[in-house]
Scaffold this active site. Structure first.
Site, mmCIF file in Angstrom:
data_model
loop_
_atom_site.group_PDB
_atom_site.id
_atom_site.type_symbol
_atom_site.label_atom_id
_atom_site.label_comp_id
_atom_site.label_asym_id
_atom_site.label_seq_id
_atom_site.Cartn_x
_atom_site.Cartn_y
_atom_site.Cartn_z
ATOM 1 C CB CYS A 29 18.049 7.875 35.605
ATOM 2 S SG CYS A 29 18.748 6.909 37.518
ATOM 3 C CG HIS A 33 15.178 11.077 37.621
ATOM 4 N ND1 HIS A 33 14.610 10.082 36.718
ATOM 5 C CD2 HIS A 33 16.033 10.256 38.407
ATOM 6 C CE1 HIS A 33 15.068 8.757 36.988
ATOM 7 N NE2 HIS A 33 15.919 9.144 38.097
ATOM 8 C CD GLU A 47 12.594 12.121 34.524
ATOM 9 O OE1 GLU A 47 13.316 12.900 33.914
ATOM 10 O OE2 GLU A 47 12.869 10.945 34.901
HETATM 11 N N1 GLN Z 1 19.486 1.929 39.283
HETATM 12 C C1 GLN Z 1 18.580 1.903 38.223
HETATM 13 C C2 GLN Z 1 19.061 1.039 37.014
HETATM 14 O O1 GLN Z 1 20.211 0.416 37.211
HETATM 15 C C3 GLN Z 1 18.461 3.363 37.627
HETATM 16 C C4 GLN Z 1 17.639 4.128 38.598
HETATM 17 C C5 GLN Z 1 16.664 5.095 37.964
HETATM 18 O O2 GLN Z 1 16.358 5.297 36.743
HETATM 19 N N2 GLN Z 1 16.495 6.093 38.872
HETATM 20 O O3 GLN Z 1 18.674 1.079 36.065
#
Ligand code: GLN
Length: 200
Positions: free
Chosen positions: A78, A176, A178
């Site tokens: 992410c 994610h 994890e």
């Molecule tokens: N929207 C977040 C970003 O731009 C990422 C979100 C997340 O890691 N769950 O960093």
């Protein structure tokens, strides 16, 4: 082999659990010395702008760029995917990324309606049983370079968007694993992506 989880901000503990459950030696890393000596790195989910700013202010940014580009196996989930991307389509003001992966990502790409959602994914290279993808204000990949392999996609209104990519020693997912209780992505990282340790 010691796998570090970059511990500046984000869901560090969950990655440590996923790795230790697999029998991997894993530890949070947040100093120059710690980052310099790990064999592989995980960049967690969180907020990519915050992680980049903290890396800058703690004097870790250039070391991370050097190690990631120098062949250290690295997995970003992410926000971690955004930080590994060479290009961000909708860059926040003065946002930096470590780069290394020849991809363009779009932050918060899935929009308000589906800010957070779960979807079963087919992940190329992992068994036929689908992976549960948990997406939280997730990015998607808009463009990939010739060396980048797309491992999983999500279809929105008939258009397939890559949500997992790999190029050599670098792996990134929009979702994610994890927090899903399913360690197969971490296993893939440790067994496949980290396998060629001669590079580090
Ligand atoms: N929207 C977040 C970003 O731009 C990422 C979100 C997340 O890691 N769950 O960093």
């Amino acid at each position: 082999m010691l796998v570090g989880v970059l511990a500046l901000q984000g869901d560090v503990r969950e990655h440590i659990h996923a790795l230790t459950d697999l029998g991997v030696v894993a530890a949070p890393v947040r100093t120059y010395e710690e980052i310099a000596k790990v064999a592989a790195l995980v960049i967690p989910g969180g907020e990519s702008t915050t992680i980049a700013k903290l890396a800058r202010s703690f004097g870790l940014f250039d070391l991370l760029v050097e190690r990631i580009r120098g062949g250290m196996p690295t997995y970003g989930s992410c926000a971690g995917m955004i930080l590994l991307a060479d290009r961000v389509a909708n860059l926040a003001h003065d946002q930096e990324t470590f780069g290394g992966l020849d991809i363009t990502v779009r932050r918060n790409a899935f929009g308000r309606q589906v800010d957070s959602f779960e979807e079963d994914l087919h992940f190329s290279g992992i068994s036929d049983v689908p992976i549960k993808g948990i997406f939280i204000r997730a990015p998607w990949v808009e463009q990939v370079g010739p060396q980048v392999e797309v491992l999983a996609e999500v279809e929105i209104e008939g258009v397939a968007h890559p949500v997992a990519v790999r190029a050599g020693h670098l792996l990134a997912t929009s979702f994610h694993p994890e927090i899903s209780g399913d360690n197969r992505i971490h296993k893939f990282f440790v067994e496949e992506v980290c396998s060629d340790l001669s590079r580090i």
